[in-house]
Design a protein around this motif. Structure first.
Motif, PDB file in Angstrom:
ATOM      1  N   ARG A  54      -6.731   7.266   0.873  1.00 41.37           N
ATOM      2  CA  ARG A  54      -7.514   6.055   1.168  1.00 41.37           C
ATOM      3  C   ARG A  54      -8.955   6.198   0.691  1.00 41.37           C
ATOM      4  NH1 ARG A  54      -5.838   2.342   4.953  1.00 41.37           N
ATOM      5  NH2 ARG A  54      -7.930   2.103   5.780  1.00 41.37           N
ATOM      6  N   ALA A  58     -11.057   4.103  -2.220  1.00 42.09           N
ATOM      7  CA  ALA A  58     -12.379   3.510  -2.001  1.00 42.09           C
ATOM      8  C   ALA A  58     -13.367   3.968  -3.081  1.00 42.09           C
ATOM      9  CB  ALA A  58     -12.892   3.874  -0.609  1.00 42.09           C
TER      10      ALA A  58
ATOM     11  N   ARG B   4      -2.835  -6.992   6.913  1.00 38.54           N
ATOM     12  CA  ARG B   4      -4.065  -6.207   6.962  1.00 38.54           C
ATOM     13  C   ARG B   4      -4.114  -5.240   5.778  1.00 38.54           C
ATOM     14  NH1 ARG B   4      -8.092  -3.989  10.389  1.00 38.54           N
ATOM     15  NH2 ARG B   4      -9.466  -3.058   8.840  1.00 38.54           N
ATOM     16  N   THR B   7      -4.964  -7.193   2.768  1.00 29.14           N
ATOM     17  CA  THR B   7      -6.383  -7.568   2.811  1.00 29.14           C
ATOM     18  C   THR B   7      -7.252  -6.385   2.402  1.00 29.14           C
ATOM     19  OG1 THR B   7      -5.922  -9.137   4.575  1.00 29.14           O
ATOM     20  CG2 THR B   7      -8.211  -8.468   4.314  1.00 29.14           C
ATOM     21  N   ASP B   8      -6.928  -5.206   2.931  1.00 29.87           N
ATOM     22  CA  ASP B   8      -7.711  -4.013   2.582  1.00 29.87           C
ATOM     23  C   ASP B   8      -7.620  -3.718   1.087  1.00 29.87           C
ATOM     24  OD1 ASP B   8      -8.453  -3.740   5.190  1.00 29.87           O
ATOM     25  OD2 ASP B   8      -7.152  -2.037   5.634  1.00 29.87           O
ATOM     26  N   GLU B   9      -6.416  -3.855   0.542  1.00 27.71           N
ATOM     27  CA  GLU B   9      -6.244  -3.569  -0.887  1.00 27.71           C
ATOM     28  C   GLU B   9      -6.991  -4.593  -1.746  1.00 27.71           C
ATOM     29  OE1 GLU B   9      -2.093  -2.983  -1.902  1.00 27.71           O
ATOM     30  OE2 GLU B   9      -1.808  -2.005   0.027  1.00 27.71           O
ATOM     31  N   LEU B  11      -9.634  -6.176  -0.790  1.00 25.50           N
ATOM     32  CA  LEU B  11     -11.069  -5.887  -0.619  1.00 25.50           C
ATOM     33  C   LEU B  11     -11.503  -4.772  -1.576  1.00 25.50           C
ATOM     34  CD1 LEU B  11     -13.743  -6.321   0.821  1.00 25.50           C
ATOM     35  CD2 LEU B  11     -12.990  -4.711   2.587  1.00 25.50           C
TER      36      LEU B  11
END
Lengths: 173, 96
Positions: A54, A58, B4, B7-9, B11
């Motif tokens: 993760r 990012a 969710r 949405t995170d991906e 973002l």
């Protein structure tokens, strides 16, 4: 692997398999980086490895130069505490030193059968915020690392005659 | 995967696109081509991860993956883009 074989055989890898790399492999890459020469042996660097999926995702989002999905990213930071009060010249020297450290990572990765790519396109401020870096550490370069999906062909290089001169520069006007 | 997750991906992809936009002020204009291709490929990655792809889209993703992994040969890339965009136009015509 012989050194010249590694230098000429290394490629920038932008396609990676989903396989992970081990902590030991990452440690070996950072050890190679830390063995690089530096002006006055100042060693003006701190290395940060990111392997958690993760967090790698990012970092990818803040580093447009990272293509594909590497298993890990190594962040090469200039450590301003090690400038010893020096000015811009030492800051510039730190960039050269970090470049040498980066090349060591690329060559070590190639020697270990890993793929890697040097990354200069990233937002240093955003990355510093995400990584919660102290003020004295400035991210200067990244290296994306993983297991290569394939090995690209060698890119075309400039002819040696265009860039190498003996004794005197003989240039075109 | 949950909404969710999607949405995170998304973002992350939005962060990528905006970081790219900011970076392009100081980078060669040609990099913009790669950033747009990578953005499209990232969106296709998310579609694939959430099972909203179809055979055409899977093929398109494969094509873009090849392009982004091949390096920065601008002549070859332009030819590939011309072919891909022409194929998309055919696909859009079929679907509308």
């Amino acid at each position: 692997m012989q050194t010249l074989e590694a230098i000429h055989g290394r490629r920038s890898i932008r396609g990676f398999t989903a396989d992970r790399i081990t902590d030991e492999e990452l440690d070996a890459l950072v050890e190679a980086a830390a063995a690089a020469p530096s002006g006055g042996n100042v060693q003006p660097w701190v290395f940060l490895s990111i392997r958690e999926a993760r967090r790698v995702a990012a970092v990818r989002s803040l580093a447009p130069g990272i293509v594909g999905s590497p298993a890990a990213v190594i962040v090469l930071c200039a450590d301003e505490r090690r400038r010893g009060g020096g000015g811009p010249e030492l800051e510039e020297m730190a960039s050269f030193d970090l470049g040498a450290a980066m090349e060591n990572i690329l060559l070590a990765a190639h020697d270990m059968g890993l793929g890697s790519c040097a990354i200069g396109s990233f937002d240093g401020k955003a990355l510093s915020v995400f990584l919660d870096l102290p003020q004295f550490l400035k991210p200067r370069l990244l290296v994306a690392v993983g297991r290569p999906k394939s090995i690209p062909q060698a890119p075309q290089k400039r002819a040696l005659a265009d860039l190498y001169h003996k004794e005197r520069y003989v240039g075109r006007p | 995967m949950s909404d969710r997750g999607m949405t995170d991906e998304l973002l992350l992809t939005i962060a990528y696109m905006l970081t790219s936009a900011l970076g392009l002020y100081g980078e060669p204009a040609e990099y913009g081509v790669f950033r747009l291709i990578d953005s499209a490929a990232r969106i296709l990655d998310i579609m694939e991860a959430h099972d909203v792809s179809d055979p055409y889209i899977a093929g398109l993703k494969h094509c873009l993956d090849d392009e982004r992994e091949a390096g920065m040969n601008s002549v070859r890339l332009r030819q590939s883009l011309e072919r891909i965009v022409a194929e998309i136009a055919v696909e859009l015509r079929k679907r509308t």
